[in-house]
Structure formats: structure tokens, C-alpha cells
Design a protein around this motif. Structure first.
Motif, mmCIF file in Angstrom:
data_model
loop_
_atom_site.group_PDB
_atom_site.id
_atom_site.type_symbol
_atom_site.label_atom_id
_atom_site.label_comp_id
_atom_site.label_asym_id
_atom_site.label_seq_id
_atom_site.Cartn_x
_atom_site.Cartn_y
_atom_site.Cartn_z
ATOM 1 N N ALA A 126 0.819 -1.216 0.000
ATOM 2 C CA ALA A 126 0.000 0.000 0.000
ATOM 3 C C ALA A 126 0.850 1.263 0.000
ATOM 4 C CB ALA A 126 -0.942 0.005 1.201
ATOM 5 N N GLU A 127 2.065 1.163 0.526
ATOM 6 C CA GLU A 127 2.943 2.336 0.618
ATOM 7 C C GLU A 127 3.407 2.837 -0.740
ATOM 8 O OE1 GLU A 127 6.185 0.972 2.965
ATOM 9 O OE2 GLU A 127 4.948 0.447 4.700
ATOM 10 N N VAL A 128 3.331 1.973 -1.783
ATOM 11 C CA VAL A 128 3.934 2.332 -3.071
ATOM 12 C C VAL A 128 2.920 2.347 -4.205
ATOM 13 C CG1 VAL A 128 6.175 1.436 -2.357
ATOM 14 C CG2 VAL A 128 4.586 -0.069 -3.565
ATOM 15 N N LEU A 129 1.630 2.373 -3.881
ATOM 16 C CA LEU A 129 0.593 2.317 -4.909
ATOM 17 C C LEU A 129 -0.185 3.627 -4.994
ATOM 18 C CD1 LEU A 129 -0.984 -1.216 -4.297
ATOM 19 C CD2 LEU A 129 0.894 -0.590 -5.840
ATOM 20 N N ILE A 341 8.672 -9.609 3.241
ATOM 21 C CA ILE A 341 8.817 -8.758 4.415
ATOM 22 C C ILE A 341 7.918 -9.319 5.511
ATOM 23 C CG2 ILE A 341 8.515 -6.410 5.297
ATOM 24 C CD1 ILE A 341 8.768 -5.459 2.358
ATOM 25 N N GLU A 342 8.342 -9.184 6.726
ATOM 26 C CA GLU A 342 7.551 -9.718 7.841
ATOM 27 C C GLU A 342 6.155 -9.112 7.851
ATOM 28 O OE1 GLU A 342 7.746 -10.152 12.731
ATOM 29 O OE2 GLU A 342 9.388 -9.215 11.623
ATOM 30 N N GLU A 343 5.175 -9.954 8.078
ATOM 31 C CA GLU A 343 3.789 -9.507 8.143
ATOM 32 C C GLU A 343 3.558 -8.783 9.461
ATOM 33 O OE1 GLU A 343 -0.204 -11.606 6.539
ATOM 34 O OE2 GLU A 343 0.916 -12.705 8.051
ATOM 35 N N THR A 344 3.068 -7.548 9.364
ATOM 36 C CA THR A 344 2.867 -6.762 10.580
ATOM 37 C C THR A 344 1.456 -6.190 10.600
ATOM 38 O OG1 THR A 344 3.630 -4.702 9.595
ATOM 39 C CG2 THR A 344 5.299 -6.092 10.622
ATOM 40 N N PRO A 345 0.814 -6.151 11.764
ATOM 41 C CA PRO A 345 -0.522 -5.536 11.865
ATOM 42 C C PRO A 345 -0.539 -4.095 11.408
ATOM 43 C CG PRO A 345 -0.029 -6.805 13.836
ATOM 44 C CD PRO A 345 1.247 -6.739 13.037
ATOM 45 N N ALA A 346 0.564 -3.366 11.682
ATOM 46 C CA ALA A 346 0.616 -1.958 11.308
ATOM 47 C C ALA A 346 0.521 -1.785 9.805
ATOM 48 C CB ALA A 346 1.903 -1.315 11.822
ATOM 49 N N ALA A 347 1.243 -2.634 9.060
ATOM 50 C CA ALA A 347 1.203 -2.531 7.608
ATOM 51 C C ALA A 347 -0.172 -2.880 7.068
ATOM 52 C CB ALA A 347 2.263 -3.460 6.993
ATOM 53 N N LEU A 348 -0.808 -3.868 7.675
ATOM 54 C CA LEU A 348 -2.113 -4.290 7.189
ATOM 55 C C LEU A 348 -3.209 -3.269 7.464
ATOM 56 C CD1 LEU A 348 -1.900 -8.051 8.147
ATOM 57 C CD2 LEU A 348 -1.833 -7.101 5.858
ATOM 58 N N SER A 349 -2.949 -2.316 8.348
ATOM 59 C CA SER A 349 -3.955 -1.316 8.661
ATOM 60 C C SER A 349 -3.743 -0.004 7.909
ATOM 61 C CB SER A 349 -3.953 -1.035 10.172
ATOM 62 O OG SER A 349 -2.711 -0.442 10.550
ATOM 63 N N LEU A 350 -2.758 0.025 6.992
ATOM 64 C CA LEU A 350 -2.511 1.230 6.219
ATOM 65 C C LEU A 350 -3.735 1.579 5.375
ATOM 66 C CD1 LEU A 350 1.100 0.548 4.892
ATOM 67 C CD2 LEU A 350 0.451 2.406 6.414
ATOM 68 N N PRO A 351 -4.048 2.862 5.205
ATOM 69 C CA PRO A 351 -5.171 3.234 4.337
ATOM 70 C C PRO A 351 -4.856 2.847 2.889
ATOM 71 C CG PRO A 351 -3.906 5.170 4.973
ATOM 72 C CD PRO A 351 -3.392 4.041 5.803
ATOM 73 N N LEU A 352 -5.840 2.346 2.181
ATOM 74 C CA LEU A 352 -5.642 1.936 0.806
ATOM 75 C C LEU A 352 -5.767 3.121 -0.128
ATOM 76 C CD1 LEU A 352 -7.694 -1.383 0.659
ATOM 77 C CD2 LEU A 352 -5.313 -1.052 1.260
ATOM 78 N N PRO A 353 -4.897 3.198 -1.160
ATOM 79 C CA PRO A 353 -5.043 4.246 -2.160
ATOM 80 C C PRO A 353 -6.294 4.031 -2.984
ATOM 81 C CG PRO A 353 -3.326 2.681 -2.804
ATOM 82 C CD PRO A 353 -3.755 2.309 -1.407
ATOM 83 N N ASN A 354 -6.885 5.121 -3.475
ATOM 84 C CA ASN A 354 -8.092 5.037 -4.294
ATOM 85 C C ASN A 354 -7.739 5.071 -5.769
ATOM 86 O OD1 ASN A 354 -9.889 5.038 -2.090
ATOM 87 N ND2 ASN A 354 -9.654 7.260 -1.890
#
Length: 354
Positions: A126-129, A341-354
Motif C-alpha cells: 500500500a505504501e507504493v501504490l 517482508i515480515e507480516e505486521t498488523p501496522a502494515a495491514l492497517s494502512l489506508p488503501l489508495p483510491n
């Protein structure tokens, strides 16, 4: 969170899970703001492993539409000079959303035209989309099954939405087509599975969108059966690689063209050939000869649905072949190689780009 299930379970669950993926993809496409793809522009697919294999189908379909595209190995982009932009639009594919190479490559590209396809678009991808298309968090096997076939479906829906290629009528029927393939191919796949398990090596060939199927089958053989296997473009195979075959080699060919004429040469050398084709038996010079297994597929399948069906056949072969071997498909000898990359709750809660 990602959920891994046994290969057989994931394979058999594809009709139901692909229906869920279709719903998820349509929802995300409805919410997305997509830049138009214009004539003269280039699309770059950025991925690794199985996702990179799927990209060959997208490039082939785009080329048939007269649209320039390139399937980029993500790690190769990491060697490029800063500011390097190999395309005008990007499709970043990572089933897990956590493959470091596609993420690092996408991070270096100019924002604005980075479309991501992932089973977990809320992961670090999500960080790069700029636009995220999700497969729905499907339960998948360690050797990807539904994640791979759903990605091919995602390509068909994406090209429809950018106005480049209307989704064929059979795209909406992918779940039922896969269900039929799982039944129709099971018996022939059992025989091919016995051949594969006894082989010293497996060569896999194809062209166009079916080259994606060749690449994916070869990868699954190496991952699941621990056998040497390599994919080749059909015509490239004739320029030297074919010389290494022996009677203990199995050759698997996907296609309706030059693939049909290979049987005479291979069978004369005692090399078994599995031909997955939409061509009628009357067009296959060696039809009926010992050593040739013909796997007929529907000639009416559209460009993305055909490689899905070819891959379902490949999955069935793998499932039957491993039954002849002293280890399970889910047991990998080499792990923790830095491919996720290690699966982290923080990454999974990132807002999704529209």
C-alpha cells in the motif's frame, strides 16, 4: 492476515474463491480513479516469481492489441539509475503484498500511475501504490494456486476498465469454467502426473499468453516436485535447448501452432510429449502415436481465460505427481530467504489508495 492452506484444498476451492475475487476486484475498480492508457504509451508489469510469470500473459494480450508493454523482473529495476522510468503506466503485482523487490522498485518510480494487484493490498504494498486492486484476502497454498489464477482474472478486468480490451463473456464465468476444468482434466492429469514423477527433468514450452502457463508450470514443478524444469518460448526451444532432451525427459507444450509439429521429432527420439492444445486431432500429425498425450481445451476461451485453464491442468498434474513422491507439496527445503517482508498488523492497517 495471510492464511495458508494445503495445495489440494486451495486448488479445489478455486471456483468459490475466484467468485469472491471477482467481487473484490469489481468493487475496487468501481472505486478507483484510473489514468487513461493512450496509444504510444508503455505499460510495465513489475513482479517476481509466480506474479512475474503471470505478467507474460498481460504483455502478450497487450501486444495483440497493438499496445506496448514489458514484463519487468523487479530486482532488475533495482539496478537502474535513479529516476529511471521504463514505462508510462505500471502494474505492480505481489500476491502477498510483501515481496521486497517489487515494493522497492515501485517506490523509486514517479507517483501517479502505479496500479497494484495483490491478495493483501493493505500490506506493505500500500505504501507504493496509487491504485490498489485486491483479490479479497483469499486463503492460498504455499505454491500459489488461486492467487495466480485470480491475478490473470484481474488483468482481464483491468484492461476492460481502462478501455483497452472489453472483458470477454467468459471472464464472468471463470469460476464455473475452473470448476469444469478441475473435473474434466483430472483423469488425464493423473496419467501425466505419473509421467512427471518418474521424469529426470521437465521442459515446458509455449508462446503468447500460454508462455505464462509454461513459466508457471515449470516453477510449480521445481517448487513442488523438486525436479529440474525450465520454460521456453516454443520457437526459442528449437534454437538449441531441445538438444538436451532424453527419453527420461518429459516435454509439456501449450499451444496450437508450431507446438503441433514437435511431436514427430520428440517421439522419434523416445521423448514423451504432453500437448495441451485447442487444435483438433486432425491437425496434429502424430495424433494416436504412443508417447503423445493430447489434452484438449476449448478453442473459444478468451486470452486470459485460456491460461487460467492451462494452469488448472498444471495444478492437477502437480497434485497427482506428488502422490508418487516421498514428500508433501507443502514442505519447502529452503525458507527464510528474504523473499517476503515480515507480516505486521501496522502494515495491514494502512489506508488503501483510491
Amino acid at each position: 492476515m495471510s492464511q495458508k492452506i494445503p495445495f489440494q484444498e486451495a486448488m479445489r476451492s478455486q471456483p468459490r474463491q475466484l467468485a469472491l475475487a471477482h467481487t473484490s476486484l469489481v468493487r475496487d475498480l468501481d472505486a478507483a480513479t484510473l489514468a487513461a492508457w493512450k496509444p504510444g504509451e508503455t505499460v510495465g508489469i513489475i513482479a517476481m516469481g509466480a506474479s512475474n510469470n503471470s505478467g507474460h500473459a498481460l504483455v502478450a494480450v497487450l501486444a495483440a492489441c497493438g499496445f506496448r508493454a514489458v514484463n519487468l523482473v523487479a530486482s532488475e529495476l533495482l539496478l537502474a539509475s535513479p529516476g529511471y522510468e521504463p514505462a508510462d503506466h505500471y502494474v505492480i503485482v505481489s500476491e502477498s503484498g510483501r515481496s521486497p523487490e517489487p515494493l522497492d522498485a515501485a517506490r523509486a518510480l514517479a507517483p501517479g500511475r502505479r496500479i497494484g494487484i495483490s491478495n493483501f493490498p493493505g500490506a506493505q504494498i500500500a505504501e507504493v501504490l496509487d491504485v490498489a486492486l485486491g483479490l479479497g484476502g483469499l486463503a492460498d497454498s504455499g505454491i500459489y494456486t488461486v492467487g495466480y489464477t485470480a491475478t490473470l482474472m484481474a488483468y482481464a478486468l483491468l484492461l476492460d476498465r481502462v478501455g483497452l480490451l472489453p472483458a470477454a463473456e467468459d471472464v464472468a464465468r471463470i469460476p464455473s469454467i475452473v470448476a469444469e476444468a478441475l473435473t474434466a482434466f483430472d483423469a488425464v492429469a493423473a496419467g501425466v502426473g505419473r509421467l512427471a514423477a518418474a521424469a529426470s527433468s521437465i521442459d515446458v514450452i509455449g508462446q503468447g499468453a500460454s508462455f505464462a502457463s509454461a513459466c508457471e508450470f515449470a516453477l510449480m514443478v521445481r517448487e513442488g516436485l523438486r525436479l529440474p524444469s525450465c520454460p521456453f518460448n516454443t520457437f526459442e526451444y528449437l534454437h538449441g535447448p531441445m538438444e538436451a532432451v532424453t527419453p527420461s525427459t518429459v516435454v509439456v507444450a501449450f499451444g496450437d501452432g508450431r507446438e503441433l509439429g514437435l511431436a514427430d521429432h520428440l517421439l522419434a527420439a523416445g521423448v514423451p510429449l504432453v500437448l495441451v492444445t485447442a487444435a483438433p486431432a486432425a491437425d496434429i500429425p502424430s495424433a494416436g502415436r504412443a508417447g503423445l498425450t493430447i489434452v484438449p481445451i476449448d478453442p473459444a476461451l478468451s486470452p486470459f481465460v485460456r491460461p487460467i485453464v492451462e494452469t488448472v491442468f498444471s495444478q492437477l498434474v502437480l497434485a497427482h505427481a506428488v502422490a508418487q513422491l516421498p514428500f508433501p507439496l507443502e514442505e519447502f527445503r529452503f525458507e527464510d530467504l528474504g523473499t517476503k517482508i515480515e507480516e505486521t498488523p501496522a502494515a495491514l492497517s494502512l489506508p488503501l489508495p483510491n
